[in-house]
Design a protein around this motif. Structure first.
Motif, PDB file in Angstrom:
ATOM      1  N   ILE A 167       0.289  -0.758  -0.303  1.00 18.12           N
ATOM      2  CA  ILE A 167      -0.259  -0.328   0.143  1.00 18.12           C
ATOM      3  C   ILE A 167       0.363   1.683   0.201  1.00 18.12           C
ATOM      4  O   ILE A 167       1.050   1.986  -1.035  1.00 18.12           O
ATOM      5  CB  ILE A 167      -1.024   0.058   1.143  1.00 18.12           C
ATOM      6  CG1 ILE A 167      -2.168  -1.079   1.467  1.00 18.12           C
ATOM      7  CG2 ILE A 167      -1.637   1.383   1.275  1.00 18.12           C
ATOM      8  CD1 ILE A 167      -2.705  -1.890   2.531  1.00 18.12           C
ATOM      9  N   GLN A 168       1.828   1.460   0.752  1.00 20.40           N
ATOM     10  CA  GLN A 168       2.880   2.729   1.183  1.00 20.40           C
ATOM     11  C   GLN A 168       3.655   2.912  -0.253  1.00 20.40           C
ATOM     12  O   GLN A 168       3.037   4.136  -1.020  1.00 20.40           O
ATOM     13  CB  GLN A 168       3.507   2.816   2.337  1.00 20.40           C
ATOM     14  CG  GLN A 168       2.367   3.091   3.880  1.00 20.40           C
ATOM     15  CD  GLN A 168       3.571   2.584   4.822  1.00 20.40           C
ATOM     16  OE1 GLN A 168       3.861   1.140   5.031  1.00 20.40           O
ATOM     17  NE2 GLN A 168       4.012   3.893   5.631  1.00 20.40           N
ATOM     18  N   GLY A 206      -3.114   6.995   8.601  1.00 21.39           N
ATOM     19  CA  GLY A 206      -2.057   6.258   8.610  1.00 21.39           C
ATOM     20  C   GLY A 206      -0.580   7.909   8.378  1.00 21.39           C
ATOM     21  O   GLY A 206       0.664   7.501   8.482  1.00 21.39           O
ATOM     22  N   GLU A 207      -1.031   8.146   6.959  1.00 21.33           N
ATOM     23  CA  GLU A 207      -0.412   8.965   6.015  1.00 21.33           C
ATOM     24  C   GLU A 207      -0.138  10.291   6.874  1.00 21.33           C
ATOM     25  O   GLU A 207       0.889  10.381   7.393  1.00 21.33           O
ATOM     26  CB  GLU A 207      -1.358   9.318   5.041  1.00 21.33           C
ATOM     27  CG  GLU A 207       0.509   9.683   3.768  1.00 21.33           C
ATOM     28  CD  GLU A 207       1.120   9.436   3.519  1.00 21.33           C
ATOM     29  OE1 GLU A 207       1.266   8.185   3.073  1.00 21.33           O
ATOM     30  OE2 GLU A 207       2.514  10.249   3.189  1.00 21.33           O
ATOM     31  N   LEU A 208      -1.184  10.759   8.046  1.00 18.65           N
ATOM     32  CA  LEU A 208      -0.330  11.633   8.514  1.00 18.65           C
ATOM     33  C   LEU A 208       0.569  11.797   9.702  1.00 18.65           C
ATOM     34  O   LEU A 208       1.310  12.533  10.243  1.00 18.65           O
ATOM     35  CB  LEU A 208      -1.911  12.413   9.214  1.00 18.65           C
ATOM     36  CG  LEU A 208      -2.941  13.011   8.469  1.00 18.65           C
ATOM     37  CD1 LEU A 208      -4.365  13.459   8.655  1.00 18.65           C
ATOM     38  CD2 LEU A 208      -2.374  14.512   7.864  1.00 18.65           C
ATOM     39  N   ALA A 214       3.793  -6.568   9.468  1.00 26.03           N
ATOM     40  CA  ALA A 214       4.035  -5.718   9.300  1.00 26.03           C
ATOM     41  C   ALA A 214       4.504  -5.516  10.725  1.00 26.03           C
ATOM     42  O   ALA A 214       4.323  -6.580  11.926  1.00 26.03           O
ATOM     43  CB  ALA A 214       3.211  -4.845   9.188  1.00 26.03           C
ATOM     44  N   GLY A 266      -6.492   5.183   6.390  1.00 23.25           N
ATOM     45  CA  GLY A 266      -5.946   5.464   5.395  1.00 23.25           C
ATOM     46  C   GLY A 266      -4.984   6.867   6.143  1.00 23.25           C
ATOM     47  O   GLY A 266      -3.795   7.366   5.398  1.00 23.25           O
ATOM     48  N   MET A 267      -5.918   7.731   5.597  1.00 18.53           N
ATOM     49  CA  MET A 267      -5.312   8.981   6.208  1.00 18.53           C
ATOM     50  C   MET A 267      -4.312   9.689   7.062  1.00 18.53           C
ATOM     51  O   MET A 267      -3.908   9.827   7.152  1.00 18.53           O
ATOM     52  CB  MET A 267      -6.562  10.244   6.122  1.00 18.53           C
ATOM     53  CG  MET A 267      -7.378  10.065   4.796  1.00 18.53           C
ATOM     54  SD  MET A 267      -9.250  10.984   4.855  1.00 18.53           S
ATOM     55  CE  MET A 267      -9.367  11.431   3.236  1.00 18.53           C
ATOM     56  N   SER A 274       5.491  -3.279   5.063  1.00 17.47           N
ATOM     57  CA  SER A 274       5.612  -4.551   5.545  1.00 17.47           C
ATOM     58  C   SER A 274       5.686  -5.525   4.225  1.00 17.47           C
ATOM     59  O   SER A 274       5.656  -5.364   2.817  1.00 17.47           O
ATOM     60  CB  SER A 274       4.090  -3.719   5.444  1.00 17.47           C
ATOM     61  OG  SER A 274       3.696  -3.186   3.744  1.00 17.47           O
ATOM     62  N   ILE A 332      -3.987  12.310   1.335  1.00 17.11           N
ATOM     63  CA  ILE A 332      -2.957  13.493   2.157  1.00 17.11           C
ATOM     64  C   ILE A 332      -1.572  14.099   1.961  1.00 17.11           C
ATOM     65  O   ILE A 332      -1.587  14.774   1.529  1.00 17.11           O
ATOM     66  CB  ILE A 332      -2.795  12.542   3.300  1.00 17.11           C
ATOM     67  CG1 ILE A 332      -3.515  12.372   4.337  1.00 17.11           C
ATOM     68  CG2 ILE A 332      -1.220  13.120   4.800  1.00 17.11           C
ATOM     69  CD1 ILE A 332      -4.475  12.557   4.905  1.00 17.11           C
ATOM     70  N   ASN A 375       2.316   8.876   9.419  1.00 13.72           N
ATOM     71  CA  ASN A 375       4.047   8.078   8.504  1.00 13.72           C
ATOM     72  C   ASN A 375       3.767   6.725   9.553  1.00 13.72           C
ATOM     73  O   ASN A 375       4.744   6.425   9.753  1.00 13.72           O
ATOM     74  CB  ASN A 375       4.735   8.787   8.681  1.00 13.72           C
ATOM     75  CG  ASN A 375       6.025   8.405   7.606  1.00 13.72           C
ATOM     76  OD1 ASN A 375       5.994   7.866   7.030  1.00 13.72           O
ATOM     77  ND2 ASN A 375       7.666   8.949   8.093  1.00 13.72           N
ATOM     78  N   MET A 376       2.860   6.611   9.309  1.00 17.89           N
ATOM     79  CA  MET A 376       2.701   4.716   9.854  1.00 17.89           C
ATOM     80  C   MET A 376       1.988   3.654   9.151  1.00 17.89           C
ATOM     81  O   MET A 376       0.767   4.387   7.962  1.00 17.89           O
ATOM     82  CB  MET A 376       1.288   4.844  11.005  1.00 17.89           C
ATOM     83  CG  MET A 376       1.808   4.210  12.442  1.00 17.89           C
ATOM     84  SD  MET A 376       0.547   4.803  14.062  1.00 17.89           S
ATOM     85  CE  MET A 376       1.174   5.102  14.519  1.00 17.89           C
ATOM     86  N   PRO A 377       2.073   2.353   8.697  1.00 20.27           N
ATOM     87  CA  PRO A 377       1.727   1.892   8.021  1.00 20.27           C
ATOM     88  C   PRO A 377       0.222   1.816   7.852  1.00 20.27           C
ATOM     89  O   PRO A 377       0.403   1.675   9.249  1.00 20.27           O
ATOM     90  CB  PRO A 377       2.437   0.256   8.432  1.00 20.27           C
ATOM     91  CG  PRO A 377       3.200   0.349   9.072  1.00 20.27           C
ATOM     92  CD  PRO A 377       3.306   2.194   9.460  1.00 20.27           C
ATOM     93  N   SER A 378      -0.512   1.563   7.168  1.00 21.04           N
ATOM     94  CA  SER A 378      -2.200   1.709   7.532  1.00 21.04           C
ATOM     95  C   SER A 378      -2.687   0.474   6.131  1.00 21.04           C
ATOM     96  O   SER A 378      -2.447   0.038   5.014  1.00 21.04           O
ATOM     97  CB  SER A 378      -3.273   2.716   6.688  1.00 21.04           C
ATOM     98  OG  SER A 378      -2.706   3.076   5.568  1.00 21.04           O
ATOM     99  N   PHE A 379      -3.712  -0.536   7.123  1.00 18.24           N
ATOM    100  CA  PHE A 379      -4.379  -1.889   6.116  1.00 18.24           C
ATOM    101  C   PHE A 379      -5.287  -1.875   6.062  1.00 18.24           C
ATOM    102  O   PHE A 379      -6.023  -2.112   7.634  1.00 18.24           O
ATOM    103  CB  PHE A 379      -3.206  -3.466   6.966  1.00 18.24           C
ATOM    104  CG  PHE A 379      -1.813  -3.283   6.471  1.00 18.24           C
ATOM    105  CD1 PHE A 379      -1.063  -3.291   5.536  1.00 18.24           C
ATOM    106  CD2 PHE A 379      -1.003  -2.535   7.319  1.00 18.24           C
ATOM    107  CE1 PHE A 379       0.770  -3.119   5.769  1.00 18.24           C
ATOM    108  CE2 PHE A 379       0.195  -2.279   7.933  1.00 18.24           C
ATOM    109  CZ  PHE A 379       0.764  -2.619   7.357  1.00 18.24           C
ATOM    110  N   ALA A 412      -6.861   6.952   0.008  1.00 17.33           N
ATOM    111  CA  ALA A 412      -6.446   7.921   1.502  1.00 17.33           C
ATOM    112  C   ALA A 412      -5.329   8.701   1.427  1.00 17.33           C
ATOM    113  O   ALA A 412      -5.385   9.087   2.134  1.00 17.33           O
ATOM    114  CB  ALA A 412      -7.315   6.976   2.381  1.00 17.33           C
ATOM    115  N   ARG A 413      -4.300   7.537   1.379  1.00 20.64           N
ATOM    116  CA  ARG A 413      -3.100   8.245   1.777  1.00 20.64           C
ATOM    117  C   ARG A 413      -2.063   9.193   0.475  1.00 20.64           C
ATOM    118  O   ARG A 413      -1.900  10.263   1.070  1.00 20.64           O
ATOM    119  CB  ARG A 413      -1.985   6.823   1.347  1.00 20.64           C
ATOM    120  CG  ARG A 413      -2.020   5.965   2.952  1.00 20.64           C
ATOM    121  CD  ARG A 413      -0.882   5.251   2.830  1.00 20.64           C
ATOM    122  NE  ARG A 413       0.096   5.309   3.872  1.00 20.64           N
ATOM    123  CZ  ARG A 413       0.426   5.160   4.973  1.00 20.64           C
ATOM    124  NH1 ARG A 413      -0.700   4.632   5.741  1.00 20.64           N
ATOM    125  NH2 ARG A 413       1.610   6.175   5.511  1.00 20.64           N
TER     126      ARG A 413
END
Ligand SMILES: Cc1cc2nc3c(=O)[nH]c(=O)nc-3n(C[C@H](O)[C@H](O)[C@H](O)COP(=O)(O)OP(=O)(O)OC[C@H]3O[C@@H](n4cnc5c(N)ncnc54)[C@H](O)[C@@H]3O)c2cc1C
Ligand SMILES: Nc1ncnc2c1ncn2[C@@H]1O[C@H](COP(=O)(O)O)[C@@H](O)[C@H]1O
Lengths: 322, 245
Positions: free
Chosen positions: A74-75, B130-132, B166, B127-128, A186, A110, B134-138, A106-107
């Protein structure tokens, strides 16, 4: 300036939902004069496959072929698409709603400081401002949402526009991306995917069975019917809860939301939570032995009868006709 | 181990959806509100993990005062404390900023959310955040187990699933069968009354989207019934009338 489309692929083929997203972007660009449509594809896939994305309306495909991007990390995908967006210099990113698409979008919202709307069902209204129609309350209503940002991301629901098939070939250009190790931190250790079958979220016809099918041993007739129709198979929640069918076939409020042309429900009562997953279908056929089953109220066509009698007959009638 | 679970306060899945004021406002008449079903899965798994590892489980909602009974229910199910960010959840970006701010202050090891809210179905807030941060999001995560600081997950993909590994801290948007929904018992309900529910103010007013109007889908016409001994009739209708074959 161009509209960028993030396209996904699996098993060497661009997903149909991604081609729909390209068609949407093409129609959008025509409407707003945003120039050409550029797609971005990540990971290993044949150039020849990417050329075909042109048929849906893209003139160019940017391809970051790094094999580490083949799986949907994802990232890493979000970083790569952000770089493609910068390169193209557009204002709009289009993608198909999917399990990976949602997570990446979503990422990106931002990263790019872009307004994001999901479940988009038609082209935006740009007559004054930028208003997007999206499906909400799990298909029970629509909202008209105005985006106030300069950059925009739209995640498209299935069937939002007709699939365009008459475009020419797209040119394929390599895309250089720099992705940090942290973005690859990950690890996807294994992928299990049903092969060969029609995938439920993308299927044009879905045949679903409920608890009325009595047991997993009776799914043969559902599968036969699906095969005749080139359909995907689905089921109600209790059916996947008991383990008669795999979880990824579970349709409804808490499962997969489908939007096929034709949804055939067999031995499913039509609880409101099940209907929430199928209410975007163009045509619904219900087969249930109980004339009072609530599903009939949501159906276009129905047969009151025993599935064990009706389904094999229907299969024969279809085979004779198709 | 500090776990944060973000929950929504949404209409019960059986609710009839209606709007008032010329289709500009959601009509709450006769509507029961619940913890979002996906958030309920996240909460159930979080309770199990908290019980397994010890530590503290916080639930958070961005919402106005009427969401407090929903937060109390989460306390009754097993959360240790609740936070309400006192503001109408204007859009996903707004909500994500509140959660990110709060999560940063609390330095949580694991942040669980639902795969999507069932009112706006965005599937975006995790996800938002996560990005704010800087952490992985799933998402959508259907299995989540801890092995030290390694998290082993299964994520649903179209037609299957992928297994992931992760490191903590991370964010997951959850769905079944990650855990079974938990029903509060009498002891839980009693203790929920005295567990802390803190109200904090919103940290930013920034939004990216504004919903102007709502619309209901057109009403469905009556079903056309075909006799069970005339199934070929149905095939003809699907072909010639509905034109879906
Ligand atoms: C928060 C929440 C979320 C939920 N999410 C979902 C979801 O995502 N998806 C979902 O499906 N459900 C969901 N449910 C469950 C839902 O409420 C129903 O319980 C479920 O859909 C019922 O499944 P069913 O129709 O297969 O079974 P039943 O309700 O048992 O119905 C079986 C049907 O089969 C018919 N039948 C029996 N024998 C025959 C025969 N021989 N021939 C023809 N017909 C026959 C019966 O008349 C009956 O109508 C959810 C519930 C809650 C509370
Ligand atoms: N107002 C809110 N307060 C707390 N958590 C929220 C709120 N809105 C969304 N979330 C969380 O984010 C998840 C995804 O929401 P959404 O992006 O709206 O589909 C939900 O399942 C919740 O866990």
């Amino acid at each position: 300036m161009s509209v960028l489309v993030y396209i996904e692929h699996a098993e060497g083929k661009v997903k149909k939902t991604s081609l729909e997203a390209v068609s949407f972007a093409h129609a959008l660009a025509q409407k707003t004069g945003e120039g050409e449509v550029v797609a971005v594809a990540l990971g290993s896939i044949d150039s020849a496959e990417l050329v075909k994305v042109g048929s849906a309306g893209a003139t160019k495909v940017l391809h970051a072929g790094d094999d580490r991007l083949t799986a949907g990390v994802i990232q890493a995908h979000a970083s790569a698409v952000a770089q493609a967006f910068e390169k193209v210099g557009g204002k709009t990113l289009i993608l198909a709603k999917s399990s990976l698409g949602d997570a990446v979008a979503a990422r990106l919202a931002i990263k790019l400081e872009a307004g994001l709307v999901s479940n988009v069902v038609e082209l935006p209204d740009t007559s004054s401002g930028y208003t997007v129609k999206r499906s909400i309350y799990t298909g029970k209503a629509f909202a008209f949402t105005a985006l106030t940002t300069e950059k925009k991301i739209l995640a498209i629901k299935k069937n939002a526009v007709d699939l365009k098939t008459d475009g020419g070939d797209a040119s394929v250009e390599p895309l250089e991306v720099t992705i940090s190790d942290a973005d690859f931190a990950s690890k996807i250790t294994n992928t299990e995917r049903a092969t060969g079958d029609v995938l439920l979220p993308e299927a044009d016809i879905v045949v679903s069975g409920g608890r009325g099918m009595k047991g997993p041993e009776n799914w043969g007739m559902i599968e036969d019917l699906a095969k005749t129709l080139g359909a995907a198979t689905g089921c109600s929640k209790p059916v996947s809860d008991i383990g008669w069918r795999p979880h990824h076939e579970h349709v409804g409020q808490t499962g997969i939301k489908v939007a096929p042309s034709l949804y055939i429900a067999i031995g499913i009562s039509g609880a409101i939570q099940h209907l929430a997953g199928v209410n975007s279908s163009k045509c619904i056929v219900v087969i249930n032995k109980d004339p009072e089953a609530p599903f009939f109220k949501a159906a276009d066509y129905g047969i009151v009868g025993d599935a064990f009698e009706v389904v094999p007959k229907l299969n024969e009638a279809l085979k004779a006709e198709l | 181990m500090k776990i944060l679970v973000c929950i929504t306060h949404v209409p019960d899945t059986t609710s009839k959806i209606q709007f008032t004021a010329d289709n500009t406002k959601f009509d709450t008449t006769g509507v029961q509100f619940i913890i979002g079903p996906y958030d309920d899965y996240a909460l159930a798994r979080a309770v199990e993990l908290r019980d397994q590892t010890g530590g503290k489980l916080t639930v958070l909602n961005v919402g106005e005062a009427e969401t407090e009974p929903t937060l109390r229910k989460a306390l009754a199910i097993g959360a240790d404390e609740a936070i309400r960010v006192n503001s109408f959840p204007k859009d996903s970006f707004f909500v994500a900023q509140q959660i990110a701010h709060f999560a940063k202050e609390g330095s949580y090891d694991l942040i669980l959310m639902g795969r999507e809210s069932i009112d706006f179905n965005g599937g975006m807030v995790h996800g938002m955040v996560g990005e704010l941060l800087n952490m992985p999001s799933f998402s959508p995560v259907m299995k989540l187990d801890l092995d030290g600081t390694t998290v082993k997950m299964a994520r649903e993909i179209e037609g299957g699933k992928e297994m992931l590994e992760a490191q903590l801290p991370l964010i997951a948007g959850c769905q079944e069968p990650i855990a079974e929904w938990k029903i509060p018992n009498m002891r839980g309900i009693m203790s929920a009354r005295t567990k802390p529910l803190n109200v904090v103010e919103a940290v930013s007013e920034q939004t990216q989207a504004e919903t102007k109007k709502y619309e209901l889908p057109p009403a469905k016409g009556a079903v056309k019934l075909v006799d069970k001994d005339q199934v070929s009739e149905l095939v003809k209708l699907l072909k010639n009338e509905a034109k879906v074959l």
